[in-house]
Write an enzyme that holds these catalytic residues in place. Structure first.
Site, short mmCIF file in Angstrom:
data_model
loop_
_atom_site.label_atom_id
_atom_site.label_comp_id
_atom_site.label_asym_id
_atom_site.label_seq_id
_atom_site.Cartn_x
_atom_site.Cartn_y
_atom_site.Cartn_z
CG HIS A 82 -2.14 -0.99 0.72
ND1 HIS A 82 -2.08 -2.33 0.99
CD2 HIS A 82 -3.24 -0.81 -0.06
CE1 HIS A 82 -3.13 -2.92 0.43
NE2 HIS A 82 -3.85 -2.02 -0.20
NE ARG A 107 -6.50 -0.33 -2.93
CZ ARG A 107 -5.93 -0.22 -4.14
NH1 ARG A 107 -5.84 0.97 -4.71
NH2 ARG A 107 -5.44 -1.27 -4.76
NE ARG A 129 -11.12 -2.68 -1.13
CZ ARG A 129 -9.82 -2.77 -1.42
NH1 ARG A 129 -9.41 -3.61 -2.36
NH2 ARG A 129 -8.95 -2.01 -0.80
CD GLU A 174 -9.24 -9.07 -2.96
OE1 GLU A 174 -8.33 -8.33 -3.34
OE2 GLU A 174 -10.07 -8.71 -2.10
CG ASN A 203 -2.55 -5.23 -6.24
OD1 ASN A 203 -2.00 -5.28 -7.32
ND2 ASN A 203 -3.18 -4.14 -5.80
CG ASP A 204 -5.02 -9.01 -1.72
OD1 ASP A 204 -4.00 -9.21 -1.02
OD2 ASP A 204 -5.80 -8.08 -1.52
NE ARG A 236 -0.96 -6.19 -1.63
CZ ARG A 236 -2.17 -5.71 -1.85
NH1 ARG A 236 -3.24 -6.48 -1.70
NH2 ARG A 236 -2.34 -4.47 -2.24
CB CYS A 270 -9.46 -2.70 -9.69
SG CYS A 270 -10.06 -3.92 -8.55
C1 PEP Z 1 -6.00 -6.08 -5.20
O1 PEP Z 1 -5.85 -6.87 -4.26
O2 PEP Z 1 -5.54 -6.26 -6.33
C2 PEP Z 1 -6.77 -4.83 -4.99
C3 PEP Z 1 -7.20 -4.13 -6.00
O3 PEP Z 1 -7.01 -4.40 -3.74
P1 PEP Z 1 -5.91 -4.00 -2.66
O4 PEP Z 1 -4.64 -3.68 -3.38
O5 PEP Z 1 -6.46 -2.82 -1.92
O6 PEP Z 1 -5.81 -5.21 -1.79
MG MG Z 2 -7.01 -6.80 -2.50
#
Ligand code: PEP
Ligand code: MG
Length: 598
Positions: free
Chosen positions: A200, A307, A343, A440, A463-464, A474, A511
């Site tokens: 993040h 977010r 979200r 995810e 990402n997740d 991550r 996303c």
């Molecule tokens: C993801 O996990 O790809 C996502 C878009 O949400 P975040 O990065 O906030 O976990």
């Molecule tokens: Mg995520």
């Protein structure tokens, strides 16, 4: 003394991973997760006396608190365990130390919090050098006393949330809990010990268009608030105590940092098509108000991912229903006709770890996101009510984070309908919303066909998805080499999810951070994605890339990638095919580098 000391200090360099563009020279603001953040304010001459009185009052209060704690400890634990508070009391009674802080307030005309922090950081630096383990560890006592004074100072609630103009945030890791309390309008750069490309910290820095470097190992321990520092995110280099000539060199390229945010060309709106006519929609990922203006500037078609957990204040204080409703209305206004996807709080895990949930042994697999919300139903209901009310004034959707089973969607849906009925019975206006699921978690991918029947849309969080599919943290730079967005398992999961959405006639939006990287975006489109959401400043670059490719070619290359055995093979294939097909769009440096060349 400080100036002499600083002149003597040697230039020190760290190499990390640049996760956002830019180069900046500034001063360190060292922040701690879970502890009180400190802001700098310049005082008028006439306020200086009042500020020193405020400091003395805070110290008196801290001392009284400590005497009371000590008395209680003596009674409950015995005298031998209460000695620790003597050390704290001695610090509060150290005339020399207090004089130093007061003089700093007077000489520099700064607020008491800042003066206390600078003095404490200097003292901590001396302790860090001590060879004797026991004495060195007494540094934690200094941190403790400092926090106590800062809390005492906060009793008057002064509004000192502004950062200095040249603040460079230095943290071990930048949790949203700390972000929530910082005024990022003024942050010039971020440098953290932990973190990876999709952490993040990185997402926020790119959202704010400020340089950031992660994976710096021990910078946070070595840097002190007020130190001069260079952050060169182009090369992934941090230079602490730069020499005058180093500063000069950097100033010449940063034009004295006049522009804090790195420049990106502004962009038109309007439909976006590949050369062979495939229509693609680009939307914005948004976290903080400081990013809002970029949504229009870069031509996003609404907000693909808001977010919402970034609405929480420091230490996880929940905003009220009305506060949230107002925030969601603002987001809806910003998104306009194209709408915004809110979200539900994605709390726990890396985000607000320990602030709203108990500290967990394995937070990424713990009480995170929808699990937290379903457990804390009151929190979920408040948020849902706020969104439903805001939806009466603008176009909003809800997406459920970290769904791993269809039953979670059903429970959340029931609860949402419940709250809608209740609001209506209270005579409150609500608006229509669609409900989507973040895909995810591998189990959501495996059951995507079932999931698609239960929701109105999918949001693919790459990402997740990469984190959970490949079992790679991550936010941990040490395993960054295992974080392979082009791993065949990732590509197959994306394809499977998009396919399930298509068969159920529901939209799917990607996303995660993959969408904002041009080469990955082309692979995503080749796999069938037509909706991408990303940090707004990435939109122009991704748009230019998409305008220059043929969907048919991207699709053919994606099919070939799906046949590859390893992540290395996919990357190699992408390198070869992209540079042959679109050499003008993908010069060699823009493509993933071969692993053994790194
Ligand atoms: C993801 O996990 O790809 C996502 C878009 O949400 P975040 O990065 O906030 O976990
Ligand atoms: Mg995520």
């Amino acid at each position: 003394m400080s100036r002499r000391r600083r002149r003597e200090e040697q230039e020190e360099r760290w190499r990390g991973r640049g996760v956002s563009e830019g180069v900046v020279v500034g001063r360190v603001l060292r922040i701690f997760n879970g502890t009180r953040q400190v802001y700098h304010a310049t005082l008028d001459e006439s306020d200086v006396d009042r500020e020193t009185r405020r400091l003395r009052a805070a110290i008196r209060l801290a001392r009284l608190q400590l005497l009371a704690i000590k008395a209680r400890a003596e009674k409950e634990l015995g005298v031998e365990h209460a000695y620790i508070f003597d050390a704290h009391l001695l610090m509060l009674e150290d005339r020399k130390l207090l004089d130093d802080v007061e003089n700093f307030i007077r000489d520099e005309r700064v607020n008491a919090e800042w003066a206390v922090k600078v003095a404490a950081d200097r003292l901590l630096a001396v302790y860090a050098e001590i060879k004797d383990d026991y004495l060195r560890e007494r540094g934690s006592d200094i941190e403790d006393v400092t926090q106590r004074i800062l809390v005492a100072l906060s009793g008057e609630k002064p509004d000192y949330r502004k950062l200095t103009e040249d603040a460079i945030i230095v943290a071990e890791d930048l949790l949203p809990s700390a972000v929530a309390e910082l005024d990022f309008e003024h942050a010039r750069a971020i440098a953290t010990d932990a973190g990876g490309w999709t952490s993040h910290t990185a997402i926020i820095a790119r959202g704010l268009r400020i340089p950031a470097i992660v994976g710096l190992r021990d910078l946070h321990r070595r840097a002190r608030t007020g130190d001069t520092v260079v952050v060169d995110a182009q090369q992934g280099i941090v230079i602490l105590h730069p020499s005058e000539s180093t500063v000069e060199d950097y100033r010449s390229i940063t034009s004295n940092g006049a522009s804090v945010r790195y420049p990106v060309s502004e962009e038109k709106r309007g439909p976006l098509r590949t050369l062979d006519g495939k229509e693609i929609t680009l939307r914005a990922n948004v976290e903080l108000p400081a990013e809002y203006e970029d949504v229009h500037r870069f031509g996003a078609h609404g907000i693909g991912l808001f977010r919402s957990e970034f609405l929480l204040s420091h230490k996880g204080l929940m905003p009220s229903e009305d506060e949230q409703c107002e925030a969601y209305q603002e987001v809806a206004r910003l998104a306009g006709e194209d709408g915004a996807t809110i979200r539900l709080f994605d709390l726990g895990g890396e985000k607000f770890g320990g602030a709203v949930t108990e500290v967990e042994r394995n937070p990424a697999l713990g009480l995170r996101a929808i699990r937290y919300s379903l457990r804390e139903e009151g929190v979920l209901r408040t948020q849902v009510r706020a969104i439903l009310r805001a939806a009466a004034h603008g176009k909003l959707d809800i997406v459920l984070p970290m769904i791993s089973d269809v039953s979670e969607v059903r429970r959340a849906r029931r609860l949402i309908e419940d709250e809608r009925a209740r609001l209506e019975s209270e005579g409150k206006e609500t608006g229509p919303i669609r409900i989507g699921a973040m895909i995810e978690v591998p189990s959501a991918v495996m059951t995507a066909d079932k999931m698609a029947k239960e929701v109105d849309f999918f949001s693919l969080g790459t990402n997740d998805l990469v984190q959970y599919l490949l079992a790679v943290d991550r936010g941990n730079e040490a395993v960054a080499d295992w974080f392979r967005s082009l791993h065949p398992a990732v590509l197959q999961s994306i394809e499977r999810t998009l396919d399930a959405a298509r068969k159920a006639f529901i939209p799917a939006i990607v996303c995660g951070e993959m969408a904002s990287t041009p080469a990955y975006a082309v692979v995503l489109i080749g796999l069938g994605a037509t909706n991408l959401s990303m940090t707004p400043s990435s939109i122009p670059r991704v748009r230019r890339t998409i305008e220059g490719i043929e969907f048919a070619d991207a699709h053919q290359i994606a099919l070939e990638c799906l046949e590859c055995d390893t992540a290395d093979d996919v990357e190699e294939h992408v390198r070869v095919r992209f540079s042959k097909n679109w050499p003008h769009l993908f010069p060699p440096k823009s493509l993933p580098a071969p692993r053994d060349a790194e």
